[in-house]
Design a protein around this motif. Structure first.
Motif, mmCIF file in Angstrom:
data_model
loop_
_atom_site.group_PDB
_atom_site.id
_atom_site.type_symbol
_atom_site.label_atom_id
_atom_site.label_comp_id
_atom_site.label_asym_id
_atom_site.label_seq_id
_atom_site.Cartn_x
_atom_site.Cartn_y
_atom_site.Cartn_z
ATOM 1 N N THR A 44 0.764 -1.305 -0.130
ATOM 2 C CA THR A 44 0.101 0.103 -0.014
ATOM 3 C C THR A 44 1.016 1.332 -0.196
ATOM 4 N N LEU A 45 0.313 2.361 -0.237
ATOM 5 C CA LEU A 45 1.064 3.414 -0.186
ATOM 6 C C LEU A 45 1.722 3.789 1.078
ATOM 7 N N THR A 46 0.968 3.225 2.310
ATOM 8 C CA THR A 46 1.621 3.448 3.711
ATOM 9 C C THR A 46 2.599 2.493 3.919
ATOM 10 N N GLY A 47 2.843 1.486 2.911
ATOM 11 C CA GLY A 47 4.097 0.198 3.171
ATOM 12 C C GLY A 47 3.526 -0.918 3.716
ATOM 13 N N LYS A 48 2.024 -1.018 4.000
ATOM 14 C CA LYS A 48 1.546 -2.385 4.404
ATOM 15 C C LYS A 48 1.604 -3.335 3.131
ATOM 16 N N HIS A 58 4.380 -2.951 -14.492
ATOM 17 C CA HIS A 58 5.160 -3.280 -13.308
ATOM 18 C C HIS A 58 4.528 -2.527 -12.109
ATOM 19 N N PRO A 59 3.232 -2.741 -12.107
ATOM 20 C CA PRO A 59 2.615 -2.266 -10.603
ATOM 21 C C PRO A 59 3.167 -2.607 -9.290
ATOM 22 N N ARG A 60 3.395 -1.739 -8.428
ATOM 23 C CA ARG A 60 4.069 -2.228 -7.182
ATOM 24 C C ARG A 60 3.192 -1.672 -5.928
ATOM 25 N N TYR A 61 2.248 -0.681 -6.282
ATOM 26 C CA TYR A 61 1.588 -0.035 -5.219
ATOM 27 C C TYR A 61 0.022 0.093 -5.472
ATOM 28 N N ALA A 62 -0.782 -0.229 -4.294
ATOM 29 C CA ALA A 62 -2.185 -0.224 -4.644
ATOM 30 C C ALA A 62 -2.675 0.467 -3.318
ATOM 31 N N ASN A 63 -3.988 1.077 -3.107
ATOM 32 C CA ASN A 63 -4.299 1.803 -1.885
ATOM 33 C C ASN A 63 -5.820 1.246 -1.631
#
Length: 754
Positions: free
Chosen positions: A231-235, A294-299
């Motif tokens: 996630t954008l917060t690193g989870k 190459h998506p690496r983040y979702a929220n």
């Protein structure tokens, strides 16, 4: 659970020091016969002699026979191949087997598709079309596939209907998991894996003789992954935690009678999946929506989860006391407790608004409890004469409770939950006989009569979350499916020469009728579909050449499918702007295809295997429910001529291996490369290029250093070229949510045998 997993990993790491030598002092040196009589004959991946290809003994027809002399299209992996290829779950197994695909949502409940035939139906009133068996026991629910793959003797993938000898619903194929059984030799093995994204796996096997003719085998496992995306917060997202255990006890009750008792459990705790709305990306006709690179983040705005516990117990009594036949009786229980909750849109309300989604969020949940009980008793002839046979009786009872709900808000205040309770009883009598002529011809025929009765009660809650209203409840007058059906298998095979084996078969299969998971009325809740029926015509050739240094196996088939149950989540405007409903339609289809296997091992240091599958699957009759209007009336589309979903026309899996001489004082090296190619495929049966998978090629590679026969270290990489590819997607008009497969991952696996 975390503390137990860490303790297990530490225990596995120290097994080489701590394992007591006293255990081995009890070893008799004689390996006991297994109940399937095939453990000693199963091959490893290594070649025999000067590069010869070793055969595998399989039990695809309920008796031990050579893979090259079995009139069934089978892909078999023994324990050594499973280890080298890193096949630790169903996803990796499907990638190694062309002709198999699967519905990957949710990850803990994969639904396999064989030759284009499968079922995405997760409802309590539905059944799989392509199924799995664990040591011959039917795994009735998709999430029951979450078993531990470590210490498998082999896995057999059977293509085509197997409804004569292999229980219920084997319409298109089956996966048979055969675990290693206790032996009279004290032994142990351990495996530790460390990889990117916090990958930490540990496995341990202990086999111990307890007394004369009594032995036990214990298998423990733990899997941890910190998530391929964040996630954008690193989870973590796509993270996994799993612990598992299996124990088996074998007791010789006399010279000709054996009892095998086993139990297993697997506990999975998976985090939220990462999902992306590609509807905001460019759409190209004939290509579909562009992917994120190459998506690496979702929220996701709420943390989803999947918690699943599955396992069971099994008792098998085998005796040769009758003389003329081996009598085998198996009683088993399988159970499942499953809880799934997900932020389907994969992001927050603000992003949904920017993407044009007319609601703040979409949440989905599913809960399930299931128990499956089965008993099978069968006789297998022991006579060495020209006629051989198998005959038996089978009973299965499944009790399933399931809840499902989709909410159109990030903070729902209403409820729209569907409850289903199904009790399924299946009774069967089966048999198959074979006559062998002196000149190499064998004729065989078998049949199965199955009586299926399914009682399905449905309930729906709607209205305010604080004070819901019962929309309908059919518990006092449930839907009933009650039907008896006969299936058969007839054919012939011919040993044309020592190295050429030909076969031809006609086989049939069926799957019982299904009930809607999200019916809008009590009348629909009580209405089952017609049962699926299939007739499969197949011919095959299995050959070995050049003193068993070249193997060429080819089979061709034609499947005539009737009343195929197609399941789809479609837009439902009566439930809101992004409302959906699970629908079941029936269709007819014709599926043609070719399965090939080429193996070459000309010298000790080189081997290669190429498996190729061609599929031509198209509907001949198909009126699909594509949507529901605001007043609840359905919208239909004619899908005749469309291609079946999740069915690439071409699929290739190629393995290449090279190794140094095994007699060097320092040990030996083995390098292996695997290519997995699939051509494009539709995710839905409408074929509108929205839910569409482009062709993709995945590469894996490994380098294994074997210190000796006991200790090895393998450096590996999965998805070597870091391909971005879809594993699941759904379109609801305002959205196209996509899940991507795992990115490139490096790792190291340490293995030891004692």
């Amino acid at each position: 659970m975390l503390a137990f997993r860490q303790l297990l990993l530490c225990g596995i790491a120290s097994i080489g020091v701590a394992y007591p030598s006293a255990l081995f002092a009890q070893s008799s040196g004689n390996t006991a016969d297994t109940t399937e009589k095939s453990a000693e004959s199963s091959s490893t991946a290594a070649s025999e002699g000067d590069g010869q290809i070793v055969d595998i003994v399989v039990t695809a027809r309920r008796r031990s026979e050579s893979l090259q002399r079995t009139p069934v299209t089978v892909t078999a992996f023994d324990g050594a191949v499973l280890k080298e290829k890193g096949i630790t779950d169903f996803t990796r197994l499907a990638q190694a087997t062309p002709g198999i695909n699967f519905d990957a949502f949710p990850k803990a409940a994969p639904r396999p598709f064989f030759r284009g035939v499968g079922s995405s139906n997760q409802g309590a009133g539905g059944d799989p079309s392509s199924v799995a068996f664990l040591d011959g026991v039917y795994l009735a629910r998709a999430a029951m596939l979450g078993i531990d793959f470590y210490d498998m003797e082999r896995i057999e993938v059977l293509k085509g209907p197997q409804g004569t000898l292999w229980g219920k619903n084997v319409v298109a194929g089956s996966v048979n998991f055969i675990t290693a059984k206790p032996t009279d030799k004290g032994e142990a093995s351990a495996q530790l894996t460390f990889g990117e994204y916090g990958q930490r796996n540990g496995n341990l096997m202990l086999n111990a003789p307890i007394a004369d003719g009594v032995a036990t085998r214990i298998v423990l496992g733990a899997v941890t992954n910190d998530g391929f995306r964040r996630t954008l917060t690193g989870k973590p997202l796509d993270d996994e935690n799993k612990v598992s255990g299996r124990i088996a006890l074998r007791a010789d009750l006399g010279a000709s009678t054996k009892l095998l008792v086993s139990a297993d459990v697997a506990d999975q705790d998976l985090g939220e999946n990462s999902r992306y709305n590609v509807i905001v990306n460019p759409f190209t006709p004939g290509v579909g929506y562009a992917d994120y690179e190459h998506p690496r983040y979702a929220n996701p705005d709420r943390p989803g989860f999947t918690k699943s516990r599955t396992g069971g117990a099994r008792a098998e009594l085998t005796t040769d006391a009758l003389g003329f036949a081996t009598w085998t009786t198996v009683a088993a229980w399988r159970t499942l407790n499953y809880d799934f909750n997900s932020d389907l849109d994969g992001t927050d309300p603000a992003t949904n608004a920017r993407n044009g989604l007319p609601v703040t969020g979409i949440q989905t949940l599913a809960r399930e409890k299931a128990n499956s009980y089965s008993v099978e008793t069968r006789l297998t002839s022991n006579d060495s004469g020209p006629f051989s046979w198998v005959a038996g009786l089978y009973y299965n009872r499944d009790k399933i409770h399931r809840e499902r709900e989709t909410q159109q808000s990030a903070t729902p205040t209403t409820i729209n939950r569907f409850f289903g309770d199904s009790t399924n009883d299946s009774y069967a009598v089966f048999g198959e006989g074979q006559y062998k002529f002196d000149f190499g011809l064998r004729l065989f025929a078998g049949g199965r009569y199955t009586k299926e009765k399914k009682s399905y009660a449905a309930r729906r809650l709607t209205g305010a979350l604080a004070s819901p209203t019962v929309s309908y409840d059919t518990a006092s007058n449930p839907g009933i499916f009650d039907k008896g059906l006969a299936t058969y298998r007839v054919g012939a095979d011919f040993q044309l020469s020592k190295n050429i084996f030909a076969f031809g078969t006609v086989s049939t299969g069926f799957k019982s009728g299904a009930f809607q998971e999200q019916p809008t009325s009590a009348a629909l809740a009580r209405s089952p579909t017609a049962p699926e029926r299939v007739t499969n015509y197949e011919i095959g050739l299995k050959t070995d050449w050049l003193d068993r240094r070249l193997r060429v196996n080819v089979s061709a088939f034609w499947m005539d499918y009737r009343d195929f149950q197609t399941i789809k989540v479609v837009p439902d405007a009566s439930q809101g702007p992004v409302g959906t409903r699970v629908t079941i339609d029936t269709a007819d289809a014709t599926i043609k295809g070719v399965e090939t296997e080429f193996v070459v091992a000309p010298v000790k240091w080189f081997d290669a295997t190429v498996r190729y599958t061609y599929l031509h699957p198209f509907f001949t009759r198909f009126i699909q429910t594509s949507a529901f209007l605001a007043d609840g009336s359905p919208v239909f589309k004619d899908g005749a001529g469309n291609r079946l979903s999740r069915t690439p026309e071409h699929a290739v899996v190629a393995d290449l291996g090279v190794q140094s001489a095994r007699d060097a004082s320092w040990g030996w090296l083995r390098a292996a490369v695997t290519m997995d190619y699939q051509s494009d495929a539709f995710e839905n049966n409408i074929n509108d290029y929205k839910e569409y998978r482009r062709a993709r090629t995945l590469w894996d590679a490994s380098l294994t250093y074997n210190i000796n026969e006991r200790f090895s270290a393998q450096a590996w990489v999965h998805n070597l070229t870091n391909v971005t590819y879809r594993i699941w997607q759904t379109n609801g008009g305002f959205y196209q949510f996509v899940q991507y497969g795992a990115p490139r991952q490096y790792g190291l696996t340490l293995s030891a045998k004692f």
